[in-house]
Design a protein around this motif. Structure first.
Motif, short mmCIF file in Angstrom:
data_model
loop_
_atom_site.label_atom_id
_atom_site.label_comp_id
_atom_site.label_asym_id
_atom_site.label_seq_id
_atom_site.Cartn_x
_atom_site.Cartn_y
_atom_site.Cartn_z
N ALA A 158 72.98 37.14 50.63
CA ALA A 158 71.88 37.01 49.66
C ALA A 158 70.58 37.54 50.24
CB ALA A 158 71.72 35.55 49.25
N ASP A 159 69.64 37.85 49.34
CA ASP A 159 68.29 38.26 49.75
C ASP A 159 67.33 37.07 49.84
OD1 ASP A 159 68.81 41.12 49.81
OD2 ASP A 159 68.92 41.00 47.62
N ASP A 183 75.63 23.56 57.56
CA ASP A 183 76.24 24.77 58.12
C ASP A 183 75.80 26.02 57.35
OD1 ASP A 183 77.49 23.23 60.02
OD2 ASP A 183 79.46 23.25 59.04
N ARG A 184 75.84 25.95 56.01
CA ARG A 184 75.45 27.11 55.20
C ARG A 184 73.96 27.41 55.33
NH1 ARG A 184 78.03 24.84 49.79
NH2 ARG A 184 77.69 22.93 51.00
N LEU A 185 73.14 26.37 55.38
CA LEU A 185 71.70 26.59 55.54
C LEU A 185 71.37 27.14 56.93
CD1 LEU A 185 70.22 23.43 53.78
CD2 LEU A 185 70.17 25.79 52.94
N THR A 186 72.16 26.77 57.92
CA THR A 186 71.96 27.32 59.26
C THR A 186 72.18 28.83 59.27
OG1 THR A 186 72.60 25.23 60.31
CG2 THR A 186 72.74 27.22 61.66
N VAL A 187 73.21 29.29 58.56
CA VAL A 187 73.46 30.73 58.44
C VAL A 187 72.29 31.42 57.77
CG1 VAL A 187 74.93 32.47 57.34
CG2 VAL A 187 75.98 30.46 58.41
N ALA A 188 71.81 30.84 56.67
CA ALA A 188 70.70 31.44 55.92
C ALA A 188 69.41 31.47 56.74
CB ALA A 188 70.49 30.68 54.61
N ALA A 189 69.14 30.39 57.44
CA ALA A 189 67.94 30.34 58.27
C ALA A 189 68.01 31.37 59.39
CB ALA A 189 67.75 28.94 58.85
N GLY A 190 69.19 31.57 59.95
CA GLY A 190 69.35 32.58 60.99
C GLY A 190 69.10 33.98 60.49
N ARG A 191 69.32 34.21 59.20
CA ARG A 191 69.05 35.52 58.60
C ARG A 191 67.62 35.63 58.10
NH1 ARG A 191 71.96 36.74 53.91
NH2 ARG A 191 71.33 38.90 54.34
N GLY A 192 66.86 34.55 58.17
CA GLY A 192 65.46 34.58 57.75
C GLY A 192 65.26 34.62 56.24
N LEU A 193 66.20 34.05 55.46
CA LEU A 193 66.09 34.10 54.01
C LEU A 193 64.96 33.18 53.53
CD1 LEU A 193 69.78 34.03 52.71
CD2 LEU A 193 68.37 35.98 53.39
N PRO A 194 64.08 33.66 52.66
CA PRO A 194 63.10 32.76 52.05
C PRO A 194 63.81 31.78 51.11
CG PRO A 194 62.95 34.95 51.09
CD PRO A 194 63.91 35.06 52.23
N PHE A 195 63.32 30.56 51.06
CA PHE A 195 63.92 29.48 50.29
C PHE A 195 62.89 29.04 49.24
CE2 PHE A 195 66.83 25.65 50.55
CZ PHE A 195 66.16 24.82 49.65
N ALA A 221 65.16 21.34 51.10
CA ALA A 221 64.06 22.13 51.65
C ALA A 221 63.62 21.57 53.00
CB ALA A 221 62.88 22.14 50.67
N ASP A 222 63.56 20.25 53.12
CA ASP A 222 63.21 19.63 54.40
C ASP A 222 64.21 20.02 55.48
OD1 ASP A 222 61.01 18.38 53.33
OD2 ASP A 222 61.93 16.40 53.20
N LEU A 223 65.49 19.98 55.14
CA LEU A 223 66.52 20.33 56.11
C LEU A 223 66.39 21.80 56.51
CD1 LEU A 223 69.08 19.83 57.75
CD2 LEU A 223 70.42 20.14 55.65
N TYR A 224 66.13 22.67 55.53
CA TYR A 224 66.01 24.10 55.83
C TYR A 224 64.82 24.36 56.76
CZ TYR A 224 66.46 29.12 54.95
OH TYR A 224 66.66 30.49 55.09
N GLU A 225 63.71 23.70 56.51
CA GLU A 225 62.55 23.86 57.40
C GLU A 225 62.85 23.36 58.80
OE1 GLU A 225 59.28 21.95 55.28
OE2 GLU A 225 58.42 23.94 54.94
N SER A 226 63.63 22.28 58.92
CA SER A 226 63.99 21.76 60.24
C SER A 226 64.87 22.73 61.00
CB SER A 226 64.69 20.41 60.11
OG SER A 226 66.05 20.55 59.69
#
Length: 286
Positions: free
Chosen positions: A124-125, A145-157, A180-185
């Motif tokens: 995803a973009d 796990d899925r949010l960790t992958v997205a955060a590693g790719r720098g995806l805006p949320f 959103a809190d988890l993604y920021e963490s």
């Protein structure tokens, strides 16, 4: 100094406009609160416009049927703005791209018309989150796990509902703000447009001015809500008066065993988040 009025009528000489939260103040997702609805109806009849201001992730036009289904009378409000309305402005730069959409299918009107292609965290973009897929059974940790992958790719949320939890009947249900809190963490970047952020208040004030037929005097606007980090903080940051409804999501911390509001507990609850309210009440009544 915060005061503790017996009802909304006690504040009728101080304010012209009410910006009122929805979930937790006038319904709990299962049933409406007749006394709260009557209080808002009386305000609209005798004082000025009531603009509902909700962190619902769907556009306001799509939430009206839900209010009707919960027996919230149309007389209880004259205007309605949602986090979904404000979020659509954040989607404009992403038009025609690939999105990892997190949330139930019922939130489809949120992204309608933006020509988005559904994708996963690996391709995803950006991420658009309106809630959990199955909020009756899932918790934020199910997404780590899925949010960790997205955060590693720098995806805006993009978070379409800043609420962390909401009351559904007698239960608390996780909302998009918890993800959103988890993604920021995890190091991810989050954009939000609902309460307590400014975009939704800009929409609400514009709607109030339209209903009044003149510019709004911010000193005569009263915000009503039960969420400390959304409703109270939003009013606090906007320098607007606030009536905190203590029996909402924080009822176990602000209401005594006799069912009455405990002023010291309310003060402690607000102080913990470094925010203040102008007034506090157990339930919204006239």
């Amino acid at each position: 100094m915060m005061d503790f009025p017996d009802g909304l009528s006690a504040l009728s000489d101080r304010y012209d406009v009410v910006l009122c939260d929805v979930w937790g103040v006038i319904h709990n997702g299962v049933r409406s609160y007749p006394d709260a609805c009557e209080a808002l109806t009386q305000w609209g009849r005798t004082q000025g416009p009531v603009v509902l201001i909700s962190n619902s992730p769907r556009p306001s036009y799509d939430v009206v049927a839900q209010l009707d289904g919960l027996s919230v009378p149309r007389s209880a409000w004259q205007g309605f703005v949602t986090s979904g309305d404000a979020t659509r402005a954040l989607l404009e730069p992403h038009r025609g791209t690939k999105v990892w959409k997190i949330g139930p299918e019922r939130d489809g009107p949120l992204w309608a018309g933006f020509d988005l292609t559904l994708a996963g965290p690996e391709d995803a973009d950006f991420i658009l989150c309106s809630g959990l897929y199955e909020d009756e059974t899932e918790v934020p940790e199910d997404y780590r796990d899925r949010l960790t992958v997205a955060a590693g790719r720098g995806l805006p949320f993009i978070c379409a509902n800043p609420d962390r939890v909401v009351q559904r009947g007698d239960r608390l249900i996780f909302c998009a703000g918890a993800l959103a809190d988890l993604y920021e963490s995890l190091g991810g970047k989050v954009e939000m447009a609902g309460k307590p952020y400014g975009a939704i208040y800009d929409l609400a004030m514009a709607k109030a001015a339209e209903l009044l037929g003149r510019p709004v005097d911010r000193a005569r606007v009263l915000c009503i809500g039960d969420g400390v980090i959304t409703d109270v903080k939003g009013a606090h940051d906007q320098k607007l008066a606030c009536l905190f409804v203590a029996k909402g999501i924080h009822g176990d911390m602000a209401i005594g065993p006799d069912g009455r509001l405990e002023p010291d507990a309310v003060h402690a609850l607000l102080d913990a988040e470094a925010v203040g309210a102008t007034h506090a009440i157990a339930d919204l009544v006239w």
